[in-house]
Write a protein that holds these residues in place. Structure first.
Motif, mmCIF file in Angstrom:
data_model
loop_
_atom_site.group_PDB
_atom_site.id
_atom_site.type_symbol
_atom_site.label_atom_id
_atom_site.label_comp_id
_atom_site.label_asym_id
_atom_site.label_seq_id
_atom_site.Cartn_x
_atom_site.Cartn_y
_atom_site.Cartn_z
ATOM 1 N N ASN A 10 0.821 -1.222 0.000
ATOM 2 C CA ASN A 10 0.000 0.000 0.000
ATOM 3 C C ASN A 10 0.849 1.264 0.000
ATOM 4 N N LEU A 11 2.076 1.159 0.521
ATOM 5 C CA LEU A 11 2.799 2.373 0.927
ATOM 6 C C LEU A 11 3.244 3.274 -0.222
ATOM 7 N N ALA A 12 3.349 2.747 -1.444
ATOM 8 C CA ALA A 12 3.790 3.575 -2.574
ATOM 9 C C ALA A 12 2.781 4.654 -2.920
ATOM 10 N N ARG A 13 1.527 4.489 -2.506
ATOM 11 C CA ARG A 13 0.512 5.507 -2.852
ATOM 12 C C ARG A 13 -0.386 5.887 -1.671
ATOM 13 N N VAL A 21 -1.305 0.894 -10.719
ATOM 14 C CA VAL A 21 -1.737 2.290 -10.624
ATOM 15 C C VAL A 21 -0.519 3.134 -10.277
ATOM 16 N N LEU A 22 -0.446 4.302 -10.873
ATOM 17 C CA LEU A 22 0.678 5.212 -10.629
ATOM 18 C C LEU A 22 0.608 5.774 -9.200
ATOM 19 N N GLY A 23 1.727 5.743 -8.478
ATOM 20 C CA GLY A 23 1.749 6.175 -7.074
ATOM 21 C C GLY A 23 1.151 7.547 -6.814
ATOM 22 N N PRO A 24 1.571 8.614 -7.533
ATOM 23 C CA PRO A 24 1.046 9.961 -7.228
ATOM 24 C C PRO A 24 -0.391 10.196 -7.705
ATOM 25 N N LEU A 25 -0.927 9.308 -8.576
ATOM 26 C CA LEU A 25 -2.265 9.550 -9.140
ATOM 27 C C LEU A 25 -3.349 9.699 -8.063
ATOM 28 N N ALA A 43 -12.542 7.462 -8.740
ATOM 29 C CA ALA A 43 -12.017 6.134 -9.045
ATOM 30 C C ALA A 43 -10.756 6.278 -9.875
ATOM 31 N N LEU A 44 -9.922 5.245 -9.846
ATOM 32 C CA LEU A 44 -8.629 5.273 -10.544
ATOM 33 C C LEU A 44 -8.429 4.009 -11.372
ATOM 34 N N THR A 45 -7.785 4.163 -12.512
ATOM 35 C CA THR A 45 -7.265 2.990 -13.217
ATOM 36 C C THR A 45 -5.929 3.385 -13.838
ATOM 37 N N GLN A 46 -4.889 2.672 -13.491
ATOM 38 C CA GLN A 46 -3.551 2.849 -14.067
ATOM 39 C C GLN A 46 -3.069 4.307 -14.058
ATOM 40 N N TRP A 47 -3.344 5.079 -15.145
ATOM 41 C CA TRP A 47 -2.878 6.465 -15.257
ATOM 42 C C TRP A 47 -4.036 7.460 -15.228
#
Ligand SMILES: [Zn+2]
Length: 348
Positions: free
Chosen positions: A164-167, A288-292, A247-251
């Protein structure tokens, strides 16, 4: 006449060199003016000094009159400006109910015309529930806390894992294994001791949803499972509470404010049914990208602040899509569907 100009400039320059205040320098120039007018009036026509300083008192009198007009105009403008700020008194009065610690903490935000003292007080009185303390929940919770939302509820049944920690930046390495809601509670109270955090370490189910959500003014949904999403939406519609869901997907991230009570669509108007799970891979499968989630979760907090304070235009009836890979935003209008199974005529 040139001579008077040179003398005035010299007086101003010497004053500046000596560090004399502007007011003193204007006084010197004023005295020069009086002297010049005196010379015009007292000396006979044709006197070399009178000729050198213009030769006619009327010119200087006109100049003096113009200067006086400019001064009166500026004073009038200042007076009007002072009168045109009745909310300043209100801001001061409301700000008076904050402690010094709170005032200095929120000073930059209280300065914003759209928020001010009354807006900051509305934030302090607000109760916001965040569903999910994961990728979107982390930054949303951090900014809700930092910005001074008085009561923050957070519900999640997960524990913190290394993956979990990357984002999920509200959690730390040392808190791996701790329930996410308790980890979030630690982070929020450490960052801002003026907010109350209510952690609920459990899954949101239909049995408790109405009672729990009923206790809050506004709900933020950052979960990644459709079952919870539809449950949160349905409960918000029934209770007439605004819902900020993202919601998020990848980028790519998307966010909107769902609020049928204010004429905006509900989540089910825009997404009538959950897609086939095989078509929508989870973050664990697709990545999923960390900063997204940082970008989109902070946007959720921004929308929350606007709803609570009434500032600006919220994303009610608009779906914002952020494409991180190409650095683009798109905003799509969204309308209520009369046949919506949750908020439309067909609803139970
Ligand atoms: Zn609907």
């Amino acid at each position: 006449m040139m001579m008077v100009g040179v003398m005035a400039a010299a007086l101003w320059g010497i004053g500046a060199l000596m560090g004399a205040p502007t007011r003193a320098r204007w006084t010197m120039i004023g005295l020069l003016f009086v002297a010049v007018i005196f010379v015009q009036l007292a000396l006979p026509q044709g006197h070399p000094l009178r000729t050198a300083t213009g030769g006619d008192a009327r010119f200087w009198a006109l100049l003096l009159g113009l200067a006086a007009l400019v001064w009166i105009y500026r004073r009038g403008l200042l007076w009007l400006r002072a009168r045109a700020r009745p909310e300043t008194a209100e801001t001061v009065r409301v700000a008076g109910s904050f402690s010094d610690g709170e005032l200095s903490r929120y000073a930059r935000q209280i300065t914003l015309r759209e928020i001010g003292g009354p807006g900051q007080k509305a934030l302090r009185d607000a109760k916001v529930l965040v569903v999910g303390a994961g990728g979107l929940g982390s930054p949303a919770l951090q900014y809700l806390g930092a910005t001074g939302v008085g009561t923050i509820g957070v519900i999640d049944d997960d524990v913190v894992e290394a993956a979990n920690l990357a984002r999920q930046v509200i959690h730390t390495d040392a808190r791996i294994g701790m329930p996410k809601v308790f980890s979030a509670n630690e982070a929020l109270t450490a960052q801002n001791p003026f907010v109350t955090v209510r952690p609920y370490h459990r899954r949101l189910t239909a049995e408790v949803a109405a009672e729990l959500l009923g206790d809050y003014d506004l709900v933020l949904d950052g979960t990644d499972n459709f079952e919870t999403r539809y449950l949160v939406n349905q409960t918000c519609v029934r209770l007439g509470k605004p819902l900020i869901a993202a919601a998020l997907t990848q980028w790519e991230g998307q966010i909107s404010v769902y609020d049928p009570a204010q004429g905006a669509p509900c989540y089910a108007c825009v997404f009538p049914q959950s897609p086939d799970p095989s078509l929508v891979p989870s973050c664990a499968e697709a990545g999923v990208l960390g900063p997204l989630p940082g970008v989109v979760g902070a946007m959720m907090a921004v929308e929350a602040v606007k709803i609570i304070t009434g500032a600006g235009e919220t994303l009610r009836g608009r779906l914002l899509i952020y494409d991180a890979l190409y650095g683009e935003n798109r905003v799509i209008g969204a309308k209520r569907r009369p046949d919506c199974a949750v908020c439309g005529a067909g609803a139970d």
